[in-house]
Design an enzyme around this catalytic site. Structure first.
Site, PDB file in Angstrom:
ATOM      1  N   LYS A 125      37.575  26.927  24.039  1.00 58.46           N
ATOM      2  CA  LYS A 125      37.698  28.328  24.473  1.00 58.46           C
ATOM      3  C   LYS A 125      39.156  28.719  24.401  1.00 58.46           C
ATOM      4  O   LYS A 125      40.041  27.863  24.525  1.00 58.46           O
ATOM      5  CB  LYS A 125      37.226  28.465  25.921  1.00 58.46           C
ATOM      6  CG  LYS A 125      36.889  29.892  26.313  1.00 58.46           C
ATOM      7  CD  LYS A 125      35.470  30.221  25.924  1.00 58.46           C
ATOM      8  CE  LYS A 125      35.095  31.657  26.151  1.00 58.46           C
ATOM      9  NZ  LYS A 125      33.652  31.858  25.956  1.00 58.46           N
ATOM     10  N   ASP A 165      34.653  37.012  22.752  1.00 62.47           N
ATOM     11  CA  ASP A 165      34.200  36.906  24.136  1.00 62.47           C
ATOM     12  C   ASP A 165      34.608  38.249  24.766  1.00 62.47           C
ATOM     13  O   ASP A 165      34.810  39.227  24.027  1.00 62.47           O
ATOM     14  CB  ASP A 165      34.860  35.691  24.834  1.00 62.47           C
ATOM     15  CG  ASP A 165      34.229  35.357  26.181  1.00 62.47           C
ATOM     16  OD1 ASP A 165      33.161  34.728  26.204  1.00 62.47           O
ATOM     17  OD2 ASP A 165      34.796  35.730  27.230  1.00 62.47           O
TER      18      ASP A 165
END
Ligand code: 2IT
Length: 444
Positions: A125, A165
């Protein structure tokens, strides 16, 4: 043998000031610890210590110029958490709340989520504390270009493949891809969520929301129930909420709320027309981060500064951000007779909220299972890029449905206890086993 309290005390010692990472680690470890202790190979290989420590964390500075000619400085990261199953894979988040601890929680969750998809993807991430609110397209482009100037050294189609995201959608992926292409003189599957004309997969933008509804369909059917005429609350108004509203409508349910940082919309008619869905995209693209204008445009009610969980519904879908549904919200939902909660944001519910929902024996789909459709279609985008082909919509949609069905089956298999399906436990055990076994196979 592992002892939960001792292990968590060590995690807390090693990761101070990272409450979200500690929360995510505890949620996983407490459900898998028996499985680990029953397998001496896992214990001997120190699997829990190894799986809770990121492979590496890259921190970098992003300097860019705003429209007034002022120099701006942001901090950015890529957390490469675990690549036992494949290249690091996971989104980039641009949001003022981004911290290293937050990205570690998201990268950690991503390991198990990606494992559940059965596609060859590790967990990672990244992101930045950059706030897209109020920024012009040109400012976003300059930020993305500078961001990729640093990040391009550490990623690659077989190494680490970022995606979107919160705060990173098609526009940002375009700017990031453009910057990468200029630096490397290469067109390659370096990011997912790309545009359709330049390597993107059909259904990737819709996939997280669609997948959550496919998962929900499996959930209700496993309880001899149907989505038809279910009244649903959704939070958020971004990409995930958008996909959820569309698919819920197509499957015969009615979404009555969406929300933003400014409050929530109660639309008793349903968020159920193309015009409303298109308007959600428009609101998001405006970079104002408010949902109120929807009420005026469509004659719905706007409830300022409140969350949608006070509305009486059959099913709740948190689709915004971590810890957006608290224990008090869970009480409200339970008292109002909620039948299912489908956590579509990553760790959308606080630990106390999840505890209450599970104690009430309400089926609860955890984020890492329910929202895996997004990264699943990212995995399919990677396959298509490798083959230099693009699959038609029916094929991608069929594969997505199949993957979500498999994830649901895995939750049932590993999570059923005394007739109640503990979905979080099932998802954690199923996701963990594959990664842990791969780690054993590969040594240290
Ligand atoms: O949280 C997630 O799964 C995502 N933001 C999507 C990650 C991806 O690589 O598609």
């Amino acid at each position: 043998m592992y002892n939960l309290d001792q292990f968590m005390a060590e995690i807390e010692r090693k990761n101070p000031s990272e409450p979200e990472f500690i929360q995510a680690a505890k949620e996983v470890v407490e459900t898998i610890i028996d499985t680990v202790n029953e397998n001496p190979a896992y214990v001997n290989a120190k699997i829990l210590e190894r799986i809770t420590e990121p492979d590496r964390v890259i921190q970098f500075k992003v300097e860019w110029e705003d429209d007034d000619g002022q120099v701006q400085v942001n901090r950015a990261y890529r957390v490469q958490f675990n690549n036992a199953l494949g290249p690091y894979k996971g989104g980039l988040r641009f949001h003022p709340s981004v911290t290293l601890g937050g990205l570690k929680f998201l990268g950690f969750e991503q390991i198990f989520k990606n494992s559940l998809t059965t596609l060859p993807m590790g967990g990672g991430k990244g992101g930045s504390d950059f706030n897209p609110k109020g920024k012009s397209d040109n400012e976003i482009m300059r930020f993305c270009r500078s961001f990729m100037t640093e990040l391009h050294r550490y990623i690659g189609p077989e190494t680490d493949v970022p995606a979107g995201d919160i705060g990173v959608g098609g526009r940002e992926i375009g700017f990031l891809y453009g910057a990468y292409k200029r630096l490397q003189i290469e067109n390659t599957g370096i990011l997912t969520g790309k545009g359709r004309n330049w390597g993107g997969s059909v259904i990737r933008p819709e996939a997280t929301g669609f997948g959550a509804l496919y998962f929900a369909k499996n959930m209700v059917e496993a309880h001899n129930d149907t989505l038809k005429d279910k009244r649903i609350s959704v939070s958020g108004f971004g990409n995930v909420a958008w996909g959820a509203c569309m698919k819920a409508t197509q499957l015969g349910a009615k979404v009555v709320t969406i929300s933003g940082p400014d409050g929530y919309i109660l639309d008793e008619e349903g968020v159920n027309t193309q015009e409303k869905w298109d308007y959600m995209l428009e609101l998001r693209a405006s970079n104002n981060d408010i949902v109120a204008p929807y009420a005026e445009k469509f004659g719905a009610q706007f409830v300022p500064n409140k969350r949608p969980w006070e509305v009486k519904v059959d099913m709740a879908f948190p689709c915004a951000i971590q810890n957006e549904l608290t224990a008090d919200d869970a009480d409200l939902l339970i008292n109002n007779g909620v039948q299912y909660v489908v956590e579509t944001s990553n760790m959308g519910c606080t630990a106390d909220a999840v505890e209450k929902i599970l104690a009430a024996k309400i089926p609860f789909g955890p984020g890492k299972a329910a929202n895996a459709g997004g990264v699943a279609v990212s995995g399919l985008e990677m396959s298509q890029n490798s083959m230099k082909l693009s699959w038609p919509e029916e094929e991608v949609d069929e594969k997505l449905k199949h993957i979500m069905g498999n994830i649901h089956d895995a939750c049932i298999k590993e999570g059923t206890e005394d007739g109640y399906v503990n979905y979080p436990k099932g998802a954690n055990i199923a996701g963990f086993k594959k990664v842990a076994d791969a780690m054993l196979d590969m040594g240290y």
